[in-house]
Motif scaffolding. Structure first.
Motif: not given
Length: 371
Positions: A44-60, A163-172
């Motif tokens: 679930x945790x890493x799946x959330x990262x993958x989802x955010x990476x795919x839906x946001x501005x990346x990085x991929x 930052x919020x529009x990238x994978x930074x959201x996951x880290x936040x």
């Protein structure tokens, strides 16, 4: 990580006077068992990262290397390691409760009397007197996690919206909980160490004829050391460069990784010493007291034996044999198997480094061989 003893783990509400961290309640509510629940947390945790990476501005997740090979991006690798640390941190808390339950009976037998009652309280949870310290450390860690994100924003020239529009959201979202659990682990080390020392100091009476009962302390210390060694091994994954085949280690991560790994190893050794050294001291004291008693009786028999008293001579010989037996008794509450396992656990932190080195060499040979 151990998956048992499920049957020994309390499934009901927390006992009065004790509390359990939120992750323990999550495991108790899960219908999937320990291992599968742990796997689901990571997924679930890493799946959330993958989802955010795919839906946001990346990085991929992946990038193309200089030779056209597909490589995992550095930030995606860091997210994997952070997900592993988070998963391990939550699993270790639950696993610790289960292992206290597993060892409660043997610990009670080793302590006896009032000590047995104290031993049976250990699987019930954390004393409420510690709640304030746990909350404060968790909040301090959460603040540090937010500070990490602020550093990332300012240090890399991000805007907040970018930052919020990238994978930074996951880290936040993840960092406050990750750092909070990490800071709270300091309270766990202090509490477990204090509990073990107090129980041993106040309740342990050493019986030289039943030293095997004390091996439970060796198992407890080994479990604590293993937990922290595994965490050190996971943290060392930060040093691996999955997206740079020509550079095995990310040297820029050394300043952050090595101190944390060192703290993890020292935490494990500290808990191991907390379980073993006080028992060792009591065994030595019991042996010395018995030797003093033997020597007193030998002194009384010596003159009679030297005067030709056959009965005194026989008694002196028996005391001499007993003295040798007492002197040969081991002074550490560990079996040979525990010593061997601990020697192997010391190697856990170097597994990621050795594994990466071997993998890189294997890849180089395959490439040079035209495979």
């Amino acid at each position: 990580m151990d998956a048992s003893p499920t049957e020994n783990t309390p499934k009901t509400a927390t006992e009065p006077g004790f509390f359990q961290p939120a992750e323990v309640h999550a495991y108790r509510l899960s219908p999937f068992g320990f291992r599968l629940t742990t796997l689901l947390i990571f997924a679930v945790l890493y799946g959330a990262y993958i989802l955010i990476a795919e839906l946001s501005s990346g990085p991929s997740l992946f990038e193309t290397g200089p030779d056209g090979q597909v490589l995992l991006t550095r930030v995606a690798w860091i997210a994997i390691v952070l997900s592993l640390i988070f998963t391990a941190g939550t699993a270790f808390t639950e696993n610790g409760m289960r292992l206290w339950a597993l060892e409660a009976d043997d610990l009670a037998a080793a302590l006896g009397g009032a000590g047995a009652e104290e031993a049976r309280k250990l699987p019930l949870g954390i004393p409420v007197s510690w709640r304030g310290r746990y909350v404060i450390l968790f909040l301090a860690g959460a603040a540090a996690g937010l500070g990490f994100n602020v550093f990332m924003i300012l240090g890399n020239g991000f805007t907040i919206s970018g930052y919020l529009g990238s994978v930074g959201l996951w880290f936040l979202l993840v960092s406050p909980f990750l750092y909070g659990i990490g800071f709270r682990a300091g309270a766990d080390v202090a509490r477990e160490s204090g509990v073990l020392k107090a129980i041993i100091r106040e309740h342990l009476e050493v019986d030289l004829f039943h030293l095997d009962q004390l091996e439970v302390f060796g198992r407890i210390g080994l479990r604590s050391a293993r937990t922290w060694m595994i965490m050190a091994a996971i943290i060392l994954l930060f040093l691996i460069n999955p997206n740079a085949p020509d550079e095995l280690f990310a040297t820029d991560q050394l300043g952050m990784t090595i101190p944390v790994v060192t703290a993890s190893v020292l935490g494990g050794l500290f808990l191991l010493a907390s379980a073993l050294y006080p028992v060792h001291a009591k065994i030595r004291a019991a042996k010395q007291a018995e030797l003093d008693r033997i020597h007193g009786e030998m002194a009384q028999m010596r003159d009679k034996a030297l005067s030709g008293d056959a009965e005194a001579a026989s008694a002196l010989a028996g005391l001499t044999d007993y003295e040798i037996w007492v002197n040969n008794l081991r002074e550490w509450p560990v079996s040979a198997s525990v010593t061997t396992r601990f020697s192997l656990y010391i190697l856990l932190p170097v597994i990621p480094i050795v594994g990466s080195y071997l993998f890189e060499n294997l890849a180089d040979r395959l490439v040079s061989g035209g495979v």
